[in-house]
Design an enzyme around this catalytic site. Structure first.
Site, PDB file in Angstrom:
ATOM      1  N   GLN A 156       0.794  -1.234   0.000  1.00 30.98           N
ATOM      2  CA  GLN A 156       0.000   0.000   0.000  1.00 30.98           C
ATOM      3  C   GLN A 156       0.832   1.293   0.000  1.00 30.98           C
ATOM      4  O   GLN A 156       0.490   2.245  -0.684  1.00 30.98           O
ATOM      5  CB  GLN A 156      -0.926  -0.010   1.215  1.00 30.98           C
ATOM      6  N   GLU A 200      -3.246   9.678  -1.263  1.00 34.28           N
ATOM      7  CA  GLU A 200      -2.463  10.426  -0.274  1.00 34.28           C
ATOM      8  C   GLU A 200      -1.369  11.267  -0.917  1.00 34.28           C
ATOM      9  O   GLU A 200      -0.447  11.717  -0.241  1.00 34.28           O
ATOM     10  CB  GLU A 200      -1.860   9.453   0.741  1.00 34.28           C
ATOM     11  N   GLU A 281       4.887  -1.449   8.610  1.00 31.43           N
ATOM     12  CA  GLU A 281       3.548  -1.405   9.216  1.00 31.43           C
ATOM     13  C   GLU A 281       2.700  -2.566   8.700  1.00 31.43           C
ATOM     14  O   GLU A 281       2.741  -2.870   7.503  1.00 31.43           O
ATOM     15  CB  GLU A 281       2.915  -0.052   8.853  1.00 31.43           C
ATOM     16  N   LYS A 332      -4.666   6.548  15.368  1.00 35.62           N
ATOM     17  CA  LYS A 332      -5.625   7.245  14.498  1.00 35.62           C
ATOM     18  C   LYS A 332      -6.854   7.486  15.353  1.00 35.62           C
ATOM     19  O   LYS A 332      -7.517   6.519  15.779  1.00 35.62           O
ATOM     20  CB  LYS A 332      -6.023   6.369  13.311  1.00 35.62           C
ATOM     21  N   ARG A 361      -5.660   9.806   7.561  1.00 35.74           N
ATOM     22  CA  ARG A 361      -6.375   8.757   6.835  1.00 35.74           C
ATOM     23  C   ARG A 361      -6.261   9.067   5.345  1.00 35.74           C
ATOM     24  O   ARG A 361      -5.992  10.201   4.946  1.00 35.74           O
ATOM     25  CB  ARG A 361      -7.860   8.709   7.228  1.00 35.74           C
ATOM     26  N   LYS A 383       2.467  10.388  10.372  1.00 36.37           N
ATOM     27  CA  LYS A 383       2.309   9.924   8.988  1.00 36.37           C
ATOM     28  C   LYS A 383       1.229  10.776   8.350  1.00 36.37           C
ATOM     29  O   LYS A 383       0.067  10.712   8.744  1.00 36.37           O
ATOM     30  CB  LYS A 383       1.920   8.436   8.984  1.00 36.37           C
TER      31      LYS A 383
HETATM   32  C1  2PG Z   1      -3.117   3.299   6.685  1.00 33.19           C
HETATM   33  C2  2PG Z   1      -3.967   4.481   6.302  1.00 33.19           C
HETATM   34  C3  2PG Z   1      -3.250   5.797   6.193  1.00 33.19           C
HETATM   35  P1  2PG Z   1      -6.352   4.290   5.362  1.00 33.19           P
HETATM   36  O1  2PG Z   1      -3.401   2.156   6.303  1.00 33.19           O
HETATM   37  O2  2PG Z   1      -2.185   3.434   7.447  1.00 33.19           O
HETATM   38  O3  2PG Z   1      -2.175   5.789   5.325  1.00 33.19           O
HETATM   39  O4  2PG Z   1      -4.764   4.224   5.197  1.00 33.19           O
HETATM   40  O5  2PG Z   1      -6.682   5.625   5.900  1.00 33.19           O
HETATM   41  O6  2PG Z   1      -6.899   4.035   3.993  1.00 33.19           O
HETATM   42  O7  2PG Z   1      -6.715   3.202   6.341  1.00 33.19           O
HETATM   43 MG    MG Z   2      -1.732   1.311   7.747  1.00 36.14          MG
END
Ligand code: 2PG
Ligand code: MG
Length: 420
Positions: A156, A200, A281, A332, A361, A383
């Site tokens: 990702q 992003e 991660e 988060k 996010r 991040k």
């Molecule tokens: C992640 C996040 C942010 P998402 O997986 O860490 O980069 O992605 O907000 O789509 O969950």
């Molecule tokens: Mg993640």
């Protein structure tokens, strides 16, 4: 009567960076207003709080109207008490009744309003007595998975971490340089590259995992050499998105590869070794505490980070800490639903020696609060992408925080301390 008594709470429907409707909340005190809109993820962990009620921003605002009066009179300066009240109003374990997007926005807007009323920065309201430091920006430079199109890698996020930077300005510049360098490398390989970006702001390039890994590694090394300090590579594998529970394999569908859980662990360790990863991660899926434990104990000089694994839940990180699953954790606020719960999570994580990364996010807003939450929660990293208005809003705020302290106290804010 509390100094920061909530006088009113207003909600509206607005839009996030993907053009998707979300909820924005204003918390009014006597003489101060805080305002926040909720972000939303694309790779959402199974154990996260629910976002919008019925996935509908309008409905979430309507539901807020039914409990709005219960918020009036409470203390906006106490995120923990506000979290408790929101849990009480909701009555479920995942905010499925009133929506985590609403509780996110209420709790962050309340804290912002209180900081304005008290005339102190938001981070200072959240940080307690502990000295603050600035988090290292972890910048997404090349995208894949659910954040970019079909032709992009399965992994990702390919990220840069300016570990050797001694101040925030250099740290931010390093990530921007890596982002630019990646474009140069891609252009050379593929002069017809459209310059497309994912959710992003990371480049969305039609490459396989291996090519993307090599491009990012080359870019961080070039920038490291140019700037004269260590800039390292990091990854968010987001492996829950690839997990096929029926066949019990990780399905790298774009690459046409499948990996058993054991092969996935070995692959993660290989990547750490081959690309000198400073951070990895979600190398294995969100239920696999034991897999995290094995990777953490074998990985050298790398922070092994749980995002979908911990979902900012204090109980899940305690479970991880008991067995040594991971040594880093994503924070988060909307995963757990309130600022109070997220601050509690950070405390538990730090007490158990986890490095905290406060994260945006993929669907985000131009709000700047993330910078203050990262600093106030004593995070090692933030991040928040590299480019794009909603990403830069948070990063520029770190520069302002540094500047305000420089002006008032005559010194740079130190960068957070790296433990690995
Ligand atoms: C992640 C996040 C942010 P998402 O997986 O860490 O980069 O992605 O907000 O789509 O969950
Ligand atoms: Mg993640």
């Amino acid at each position: 009567m509390p100094e920061c008594r909530i006088e009113d709470v207003l909600a509206r429907v607005c839009y996030d960076s993907r053009g998707v409707q979300t909820i924005e909340v204003e918390v009014h005190l006597n003489g101060a207003v805080g305002r926040t809109a909720a972000p939303a993820g694309a790779s959402v962990g199974k154990h996260e709080a629910i976002g919008l009620v019925n996935n509908d921003a309008k409905k979430t605002c309507k539901v807020l109207e039914t409990y709005r009066k219960k918020l009036i009179g409470t203390d906006a300066a106490d995120p923990y008490a506000l979290a408790e009240l929101l849990h009480e109003i909701d009555g479920t374990s995942n905010f499925s009744r009133i929506g985590g997007s609403a509780t996110y926005a209420i709790s962050v807007a309340a804290a912002e309003a209180a900081s304005k009323k008290k005339n102190i920065p938001l981070y200072a309201l959240l940080a307690g007595n502990k000295k603050i430091a600035l988090p290292f920006p972890l910048g997404n430079v090349l995208g894949g998975g659910k954040h970019a199109g079909e032709g992009s890698p399965d992994i990702q996020e390919f990220l840069a971490c300016p570990k050797g930077a001694t101040n925030i300005a250099d740290a931010l510049m390093a990530n921007i340089e890596v982002h630019k360098e990646i474009r140069k490398i891609i252009d050379k390989k593929d002069p017809k590259f459209s310059g497309g970006k994912g959710d992003e702001g990371a480049w969305a390039y039609s490459a396989n995992n291996k090519q993307a890994l090599e491009i990012t590694y080359e870019a961080v090394n070039r920038v490291s050499d140019k700037l004269g300090f260590e800039v390292l590579m990091a990854l968010d594998i987001a492996s829950s998105s690839m997990w096929d529970p029926k066949r019990k394999v990780y399905n790298y569908s774009r690459a046409g590869e499948k990996r058993t859980p054991e092969e996935q662990e070995n692959y993660a360790l290989e990547l750490i070794d081959r690309y000198d990863l400073v951070y990895i991660e979600d190398p294995v899926r969100e239920e696999d505490f034991e897999g995290f434990k094995r990777i953490t104990s074998s990985a050298k000089h790398c922070i092994v980070v749980g995002d979908d694994l911990f979902v900012t839940d204090p109980d899940r990180i305690k479970k991880g800490a008991n067995i040594g699953a991971g040594n880093g954790a994503i924070l988060k606020v909307n995963q757990v639903g309130t600022l109070g719960d997220a601050l509690e999570f950070a405390k538990v994580a730090i007490a158990h020696k986890y490095a905290v990364t406060t994260s945006h996010r993929s669907g985000d807003t131009p709000d700047y609060h993330l910078a203050h939450i990262a600093v106030g929660a004593h995070s090692l990293m933030i991040k928040s992408g590299v480019v794009g208005g909603e990403r830069v809003a948070k990063l520029n705020e770190l520069l302002r925080i540094n500047d305000s302290i420089l002006i008032n106290e005559g010194k740079q804010v130190p960068m957070a301390k790296f433990v690995v």
